[in-house]
Scaffold this active site. Sequence first.
Site, PDB file in Angstrom:
ATOM      1  N   GLY A  31      56.329   3.069 -16.767  1.00  0.00           N
ATOM      2  CA  GLY A  31      55.564   2.062 -16.373  1.00  0.00           C
ATOM      3  C   GLY A  31      54.015   2.568 -16.042  1.00  0.00           C
ATOM      4  O   GLY A  31      53.643   3.725 -16.560  1.00  0.00           O
ATOM      5  N   GLY A  36      47.756   3.442 -24.483  1.00  0.00           N
ATOM      6  CA  GLY A  36      48.910   4.099 -25.323  1.00  0.00           C
ATOM      7  C   GLY A  36      50.232   3.541 -25.411  1.00  0.00           C
ATOM      8  O   GLY A  36      50.809   3.362 -26.606  1.00  0.00           O
ATOM      9  N   HIS A  37      50.551   3.028 -24.325  1.00  0.00           N
ATOM     10  CA  HIS A  37      51.977   2.337 -24.309  1.00  0.00           C
ATOM     11  C   HIS A  37      51.962   1.150 -25.077  1.00  0.00           C
ATOM     12  O   HIS A  37      52.812   0.781 -25.803  1.00  0.00           O
ATOM     13  CB  HIS A  37      52.435   1.921 -22.831  1.00  0.00           C
ATOM     14  CG  HIS A  37      52.852   3.085 -21.608  1.00  0.00           C
ATOM     15  ND1 HIS A  37      51.870   3.409 -20.859  1.00  0.00           N
ATOM     16  CD2 HIS A  37      53.625   4.161 -21.931  1.00  0.00           C
ATOM     17  CE1 HIS A  37      52.471   4.228 -20.182  1.00  0.00           C
ATOM     18  NE2 HIS A  37      53.279   4.791 -20.576  1.00  0.00           N
ATOM     19  N   LYS A 149      51.468  12.315 -27.541  1.00  0.00           N
ATOM     20  CA  LYS A 149      50.822  13.017 -26.550  1.00  0.00           C
ATOM     21  C   LYS A 149      51.813  13.885 -25.877  1.00  0.00           C
ATOM     22  O   LYS A 149      51.859  15.125 -25.625  1.00  0.00           O
ATOM     23  CB  LYS A 149      50.446  12.423 -25.568  1.00  0.00           C
ATOM     24  CG  LYS A 149      49.517  13.072 -24.312  1.00  0.00           C
ATOM     25  CD  LYS A 149      48.777  12.386 -23.263  1.00  0.00           C
ATOM     26  CE  LYS A 149      49.601  11.542 -22.403  1.00  0.00           C
ATOM     27  NZ  LYS A 149      50.172  12.771 -21.463  1.00  0.00           N
ATOM     28  N   GLN A 153      58.418  16.449 -26.133  1.00  0.00           N
ATOM     29  CA  GLN A 153      59.380  15.193 -25.903  1.00  0.00           C
ATOM     30  C   GLN A 153      59.768  14.462 -26.988  1.00  0.00           C
ATOM     31  O   GLN A 153      61.096  14.548 -27.203  1.00  0.00           O
ATOM     32  CB  GLN A 153      59.008  14.242 -24.884  1.00  0.00           C
ATOM     33  CG  GLN A 153      59.615  13.137 -24.626  1.00  0.00           C
ATOM     34  CD  GLN A 153      59.139  12.115 -23.710  1.00  0.00           C
ATOM     35  OE1 GLN A 153      59.235  12.337 -22.631  1.00  0.00           O
ATOM     36  NE2 GLN A 153      58.454  11.005 -24.017  1.00  0.00           N
ATOM     37  N   ARG A 187      49.005   9.549 -15.726  1.00  0.00           N
ATOM     38  CA  ARG A 187      48.573  10.415 -14.687  1.00  0.00           C
ATOM     39  C   ARG A 187      47.203  10.368 -14.459  1.00  0.00           C
ATOM     40  O   ARG A 187      46.531  11.208 -13.592  1.00  0.00           O
ATOM     41  CB  ARG A 187      49.131  11.960 -14.555  1.00  0.00           C
ATOM     42  CG  ARG A 187      50.662  11.893 -14.592  1.00  0.00           C
ATOM     43  CD  ARG A 187      51.250  13.076 -14.540  1.00  0.00           C
ATOM     44  NE  ARG A 187      52.589  13.315 -14.008  1.00  0.00           N
ATOM     45  CZ  ARG A 187      53.719  13.400 -14.728  1.00  0.00           C
ATOM     46  NH1 ARG A 187      53.733  13.139 -16.041  1.00  0.00           N
ATOM     47  NH2 ARG A 187      55.014  13.297 -14.133  1.00  0.00           N
TER      48      ARG A 187
HETATM   49  O1  PAF Z   1      57.542   9.240 -21.756  1.00  0.00           O
HETATM   50  C1  PAF Z   1      58.049   8.829 -20.508  1.00  0.00           C
HETATM   51  O2  PAF Z   1      57.543   7.945 -20.112  1.00  0.00           O
HETATM   52  C2  PAF Z   1      59.301   9.410 -20.059  1.00  0.00           C
HETATM   53  O3  PAF Z   1      59.605  10.571 -20.367  1.00  0.00           O
HETATM   54  C3  PAF Z   1      60.502   8.422 -20.847  1.00  0.00           C
HETATM   55  C4  PAF Z   1      60.796   8.592 -22.291  1.00  0.00           C
HETATM   56  C5  PAF Z   1      60.439   7.087 -20.529  1.00  0.00           C
HETATM   57  C6  PAF Z   1      61.987   8.956 -20.257  1.00  0.00           C
HETATM   58  O4  PAF Z   1      62.015   8.730 -18.807  1.00  0.00           O
END
Ligand code: PAF
Length: 284
Positions: A31, A36-37, A149, A153, A187
């Site tokens: 959220g 970016g999202h 970014k 991950q 953030r």
């Molecule tokens: O990148 C994120 O926002 C989180 O690490 C994710 C992939 C949703 C997992 O909680």
Amino acid sequence: MQVIEKVTQMQSLASRWWREGLSIGFVPTMGALHEGHLSLVREARKHHDRVVVSIFVNPLQFGPKEDYSRYPRTFEQDKVLLEREGVDVLFYPSVEELYPEGFETYVIVEKLPEHLCGLSRPGHFRGVTTVVAKLFHIVMPHEAYFGKKDYQQYRIIERMVKDLNMPVRITPMPIVREADGLAMSSRNRYLTPAEREKALVLFRTLQLAEELIQKGEREALVLTEKLKTFITTEVPEARIDYVSFVDALTLEDVSHLQGHVLLALAVFIGSTRLIDNREFVIED
Ligand code: PAF
């Protein structure tokens, strides 16, 4: 747009879509959505019959001294943004729904988390891989989108999917930046106006690295020393977590820049830890 809070309801809808031969694009998020999202959502919308976005602030990926409780939660605003992008389902489970009493199964990628953010955030990637594996089982996507970014991950999830034969394609997407170059991040909302100015040092460090590399510097030690000096000169109160040149696939440190290399930065501006990175492909 349908908001689904229950795992079983999400799973039966996804199963129905599979039976009907519809493809599912998925964007997992915590959220506090930004451009970016939304760039990930738009890409999913372009390629899939159904688009699912999840919003779940995952307690498992926050350390005891990290910002889980103060992480921005902006559900109503997020919902409006996702509706506008034509998302079909917003999956919005509670913590109890995803981690019911007795939960004790985790997914661990072994080596990739031993570098970069994994060093200062022990347990973080175990939390990420566990929740993403669960979300994949619940949403059953054909393709899932991750921003670069969070480069580490992305690589860790790519590894997990390969190693566990999960039937989902992982698509990395470019970093989206503010007009002045700051990488978009949920953030960034923590930054005061003065810190917001100082936060630009991350982007400018990447630019300096590019210049030095273009001029022919290939020694990681020389480059990192120059980049660290640049950061502490520009923003004396910045606290550097790491400035690292790593192999873009294994994330292991490199001493000489050759092939596909990632420069990754993590720097505290005030109490906010910001990350950014740039990939280089060096052939000479
Ligand atoms: O990148 C994120 O926002 C989180 O690490 C994710 C992939 C949703 C997992 O909680």
